[in-house]
Motif scaffolding. Structure first.
Motif, PDB file in Angstrom:
ATOM      1  N   THR A 133       0.808  -1.224   0.000  1.00  0.00           N
ATOM      2  CA  THR A 133       0.000   0.000   0.000  1.00  0.00           C
ATOM      3  C   THR A 133       0.842   1.276   0.000  1.00  0.00           C
ATOM      4  O   THR A 133       0.444   2.273  -0.605  1.00  0.00           O
ATOM      5  CB  THR A 133      -0.947   0.011   1.209  1.00  0.00           C
ATOM      6  OG1 THR A 133      -0.186  -0.185   2.405  1.00  0.00           O
ATOM      7  CG2 THR A 133      -1.976  -1.095   1.108  1.00  0.00           C
ATOM      8  N   GLU A 134       1.975   1.270   0.692  1.00  0.00           N
ATOM      9  CA  GLU A 134       2.816   2.471   0.710  1.00  0.00           C
ATOM     10  C   GLU A 134       3.332   2.788  -0.683  1.00  0.00           C
ATOM     11  O   GLU A 134       3.412   3.952  -1.081  1.00  0.00           O
ATOM     12  CB  GLU A 134       3.988   2.287   1.693  1.00  0.00           C
ATOM     13  CG  GLU A 134       3.570   2.342   3.147  1.00  0.00           C
ATOM     14  CD  GLU A 134       2.850   3.634   3.483  1.00  0.00           C
ATOM     15  OE1 GLU A 134       3.353   4.718   3.099  1.00  0.00           O
ATOM     16  OE2 GLU A 134       1.777   3.565   4.112  1.00  0.00           O
ATOM     17  N   LEU A 135       3.711   1.746  -1.423  1.00  0.00           N
ATOM     18  CA  LEU A 135       4.163   1.932  -2.800  1.00  0.00           C
ATOM     19  C   LEU A 135       3.046   2.548  -3.637  1.00  0.00           C
ATOM     20  O   LEU A 135       3.263   3.502  -4.391  1.00  0.00           O
ATOM     21  CB  LEU A 135       4.576   0.585  -3.403  1.00  0.00           C
ATOM     22  CG  LEU A 135       4.803   0.553  -4.918  1.00  0.00           C
ATOM     23  CD1 LEU A 135       5.986   1.414  -5.299  1.00  0.00           C
ATOM     24  CD2 LEU A 135       5.009  -0.878  -5.410  1.00  0.00           C
ATOM     25  N   ALA A 136       1.821   2.023  -3.518  1.00  0.00           N
ATOM     26  CA  ALA A 136       0.699   2.515  -4.309  1.00  0.00           C
ATOM     27  C   ALA A 136       0.398   3.977  -3.987  1.00  0.00           C
ATOM     28  O   ALA A 136       0.202   4.803  -4.885  1.00  0.00           O
ATOM     29  CB  ALA A 136      -0.531   1.648  -4.057  1.00  0.00           C
ATOM     30  N   LYS A 137       0.357   4.294  -2.698  1.00  0.00           N
ATOM     31  CA  LYS A 137       0.060   5.670  -2.274  1.00  0.00           C
ATOM     32  C   LYS A 137       1.138   6.624  -2.773  1.00  0.00           C
ATOM     33  O   LYS A 137       0.841   7.723  -3.268  1.00  0.00           O
ATOM     34  CB  LYS A 137      -0.044   5.718  -0.755  1.00  0.00           C
ATOM     35  CG  LYS A 137      -0.531   7.035  -0.183  1.00  0.00           C
ATOM     36  CD  LYS A 137      -0.815   6.891   1.306  1.00  0.00           C
ATOM     37  CE  LYS A 137      -1.375   8.168   1.895  1.00  0.00           C
ATOM     38  NZ  LYS A 137      -0.375   9.247   1.966  1.00  0.00           N
TER      39      LYS A 137
END
Length: 527
Positions: free
Chosen positions: A475-479
């Motif tokens: 999720t951190e990568l996506a955000k």
């Protein structure tokens, strides 16, 4: 439905449709998770599928037929010289890890070393130009290659600004034409997502057919006479094929279908999770993550990963051949039941993510190869969507229903508590850009700024990041990806509005890093 095609001794037709897509990997993202996604897909999916299709074409050219969509971002990666130059060192790193294993594990992974070298030899023989391989099969009619939205944007959530949808679709068409030297007639709608009125945009862009999930066809108005077993045509002139769940479940489902068989390769047990971090770091890999090095079999889904048995390739290949026969037999019986009269030959449409075959289900390409080679034995005519429509069947006029093939069947997987915040952000950016595009460009610098702003807008609209946020994985990568592209977009908008304050270093850096869609055209966003 036209009764002249297929031949009378054929029970019906089967169209397997594969959707190949990966998000854009920025320049210099070497040894990254995103680069791993791409290289593992090349190694485990794209090369094996090409080999399977080419092998079948030699034995059964008339019935070697598939439809495949190659997304514009994936094509841009396969066409990238830096990526082509990096792949050999990525392969070498994995070979090194395997060759350094203790004797018992090294012997168990011998098949993997052999396959690594086999796939790399294929890569070398075509100089890393997989696109040319796909092009040859497209020109021969064995493949029908579809396009997709430029960055796999989820189109229903962009509908407030139809011009942003036109930007996604027309950029994709122009990119496809630039690579394949022919305009695509078919498109894979990201997540098979459809809303009322989208067919008009598709038709005006030159698109003539696409695929929906079954309920997108079954809930059409009026209800289709033949259900999902024949395509329909919208009033605007776009043909819609429907997914047949009976033809897809045996392959989709690991629990109820073939991929969960105990002799197949275990996806979750990967050497990357087991090697010491220090050993990974020596090869430039900063964190523990899958390396694509798996040499154990499923064994039994109820036992722990540590108790999995070593993989036996011949055993798994024999099982894949058995499963291909079982699949064809089941489709044959299904078609026989559906054959209502001599004038109706049903069509089964079986769409899948391409990466299922080889990446998620390691034996998948071998399964496909057996389908292609043996379909004649079961009185099944394999076809692709373009070939089917060329026969000029009589299509029922219906308005397809809003739908998707995502969880729940509609749009909730891309609009929920985890990712709904994205929608107003990209909607605002899209509205601003459409309004800006009404202006006339007075010099080359203005056009340069607009072009890069369009790229950043497209990249921010990618549905991959919404999917990841909902799935709760990286999720951190996506955000970070969404916020980065939106930040760059708004910075470029500021420069467009204030020509006296141009940050050329910033512009040059992002032009180099987000170097995608060289033929982008701002007219695609104009009202």
């Amino acid at each position: 439905m036209n009764g002249r095609y297929p031949p009378k001794n054929v029970l019906g037709q089967l169209a397997i449709v594969l959707h190949a897509h990966l998000p854009y990997v920025r320049k210099n993202e070497i040894n990254s998770l995103e680069e791993d996604w791409l290289f593992q897909a090349i190694l485990e999916c794209y090369i094996p599928l090409l080999q399977s299709i080419e092998s079948s074409k030699k034995e059964n050219p008339e019935n070697t037929k598939l439809t495949i969509s190659l997304s514009p971002t994936l094509l841009s990666l396969l066409n990238n010289i830096q990526i082509q130059e990096t792949f050999p060192s990525w392969i070498k790193t994995r070979n090194d890890f395997l060759n350094e294993l203790p004797l018992k594990e090294k012997n168990a992974s011998a098949f993997l070393i052999k396959n690594l070298n086999d796939k790399y030899l294929y890569w070398e023989n075509c100089s890393g130009n997989l696109i040319e391989k796909f092009k040859v099969l497209n020109n021969s009619g064995n493949l029908d290659i579809l396009t997709c939205a430029a960055t796999h944007g989820y189109l229903p959530i962009l509908r407030e600004n139809p011009e942003t949808i036109k930007g996604q679709i027309n950029t994709a068409i122009r990119s496809h034409e630039n690579i394949f030297e022919t305009k695509p007639l078919g498109i894979w709608l990201p997540e098979c997502a459809y809303y009322e009125g989208l067919d008009e945009i598709l038709f005006n862009s030159g698109i003539r057919y696409t695929i929906l999930d079954g309920h997108g066809i079954l809930n059409s108005t009026p209800r289709p006479r033949y259900g999902v077993y024949a395509p329909i045509c919208s009033k605007k002139g776009v043909a819609f094929f429907g997914r047949d769940s009976e033809s897809t479940l045996p392959v989709w489902s690991a629990k109820e279908g073939f991929p969960g068989d105990k002799v197949y390769r275990e996806f979750h047990k990967d050497l990357g999770w087991e090697l010491p971090l220090s050993k990974l770091q020596k090869k430039g890999i900063s964190t523990k993550r899958p390396l694509g090095l798996k040499f154990h079999k499923i064994t039994d889904e109820n036992i722990s990963l540590g108790e999995k048995e070593f993989y036996l390739e011949n055993e798994a290949k024999n099982k894949a051949a058995e499963h291909a026969d079982a699949y064809l037999l089941a489709r044959s019986k299904q078609l026989e039941k559906l054959t209502l009269s001599s004038s109706f030959k049903p069509l089964l449409v079986a769409p899948f993510d391409a990466e299922l075959f080889g990446h998620w289900w390691y034996e998948g390409p071998f399964f496909i190869e057996n389908i292609l080679k043996n379909s004649n034995k079961y009185s099944i005519k394999l076809t692709n969507l373009k070939e089917f429509l060329i026969q000029k069947p009589n299509l029922q006029i219906c308005d397809p229903s809003p739908s998707s093939w995502g969880q729940g069947g509609y749009h909730n997987y891309w609009i929920n508590d985890a990712n709904a915040w994205i929608v107003p952000e990209i909607t605002k950016a899209g509205s601003t850009f459409v309004d800006l595009c009404l202006e006339n460009f007075n010099n080359d610098l203005s056009l340069r700024l607009f072009n890069q702003a369009a790229r950043e807008l497209l990249l921010s609209e990618s549905s991959d990041w919404s999917f990841i946020l909902r799935a709760g994985t990286t999720t951190e990568l996506a955000k970070e990806r969404i916020e980065r592209h939106l930040f760059r977009f708004w910075k470029l908008v500021e420069m467009i509005k204030n020509h006296s304050n141009i940050n050329f270093k910033f512009l040059e850096d992002i032009e180099e890093e987000d170097n995608v869609f060289p033929n982008i055209n701002i007219d695609d966003w104009r009202k």
